[in-house]
Design an enzyme around this catalytic site. Structure first.
Site, mmCIF file in Angstrom:
data_model
loop_
_atom_site.group_PDB
_atom_site.id
_atom_site.type_symbol
_atom_site.label_atom_id
_atom_site.label_comp_id
_atom_site.label_asym_id
_atom_site.label_seq_id
_atom_site.Cartn_x
_atom_site.Cartn_y
_atom_site.Cartn_z
ATOM 1 C CB SER A 26 -1.914 -2.115 -3.499
ATOM 2 O OG SER A 26 -1.190 -0.964 -3.147
ATOM 3 C CB SER A 46 -0.925 0.014 1.216
ATOM 4 O OG SER A 46 -1.749 -1.132 1.242
ATOM 5 C CG ASP A 105 -2.088 1.881 -4.118
ATOM 6 O OD1 ASP A 105 -1.203 1.653 -3.271
ATOM 7 O OD2 ASP A 105 -2.333 1.127 -5.084
#
Length: 289
Positions: free
Chosen positions: A227, A189, A229
């Protein structure tokens, strides 16, 4: 950048590599225009729905490790209530990345003292980078990473970025790949905080935040399915008078600042061995020449 302070608490030893990073913009008590961009929502960013709804932040922004997010938010709330004895509703902003590869994340070691220290010691001096604060136990692109910062000074103001880098992909510097051994870590991340003193409204800040997430591609992010983000952008400039047609230069400033901050998070980090004898190695600087 002017009008923004950063404070950090770093926790190491006994299987721990974690911490707290606090971004404290001047004027947060009166609310500041802000926006959040989600590249991939596999994460915990407390307070986002109210930011989306109202287009403002009403607190500083804190970053930490994944399983400590909620303890940090609770301690943060205490800090805020102590400063506003009449408050009955507050919206703390707390983001995270997973530092469980290098830190015993299930211990959830963050205490109120750690949180309050990061907030109370925030200064306007150049923030420490690499293995500090919320970046103490993070890794990115196959190497040890952490906290990174960068900024660009425009004719009419400044755009600055702070990142907590912890994502997968192939490190790329000026278009050149830098291979690394993959790190078998949970959680890939990135948290990006963008601050500016340009007089932008929340809609325009959302446009900056989206470009901050785009900038991850410039250093080789693969935007993996697991992830989280996120980018959150805020402005300390008032009132909002910036024309959309003039955003080309701020867009470029955001992209360059985030790219540089991500690279700084790597080049300022040092090789770290932590929980369960896992090791994340620093990027060899000679590979970047």
């Amino acid at each position: 950048m002017p009008g923004v302070r950063v404070g950090q608490t770093t926790i190491t030893g006994d299987g721990l590599n974690t911490g707290v990073t606090a971004i404290v913009p001047d004027g947060w008590e009166r609310t500041l225009p802000a926006a959040v961009a989600v590249g991939n929502g596999y994460g915990k960013l407390i307070g986002t729905t109210q930011v989306d709804e109202l287009g403002v932040i009403e607190t500083p922004i804190l970053l930490t490790g994944t399983l400590s997010t909620f303890r940090v938010a609770d301690a943060f709330l205490t800090w805020l209530l102590d400063r506003n004895p009449r408050a009955t509703s507050l919206n703390p902003i707390v983001g995270e990345t997973n530092d469980g590869y290098l830190s015993d994340i299930r211990r959830r070691p963050i205490t109120p003292a750690h949180v309050h220290n990061a907030l109370d010691t925030a200064t306007s001096t150049l923030p420490a980078e690499g293995c500090v604060g919320a970046g103490t136990g993070t890794a990115a692109l196959g190497f040890k990473a952490g906290i990174g910062t960068a900024s660009r000074v425009l004719g009419e103001g400044t755009v600055g970025a702070l990142v907590q880098a912890n994502f997968s992909g192939l490190l790329t510097v000026l278009g050149r790949p830098v291979p690394a051994q993959p790190i078998d870590a949970d959680g890939n991340s990135c948290m990006i905080v963008v601050g500016t003193d340009l007089p932008l409204d929340s809609r325009q800040l959302g446009r900056l935040a989206r470009r901050a997430v785009f900038a991850m591609a410039r250093v080789g992010s693969d935007y993996a399915p697991g992830s989280g983000d996120y980018a959150i952008a805020f402005s300390t400039g008032r009132p909002a008078t910036y024309a959309d047609r003039d955003l080309r230069t701020p867009f470029q400033a955001v992209t360059e600042s985030v790219e540089e901050a991500l690279l700084n998070s790597l080049t300022m980090a040092s090789t770290t061995t932590g929980f369960d004898n896992h090791t994340a190695r620093a990027v060899p600087h000679d590979l970047l020449r």
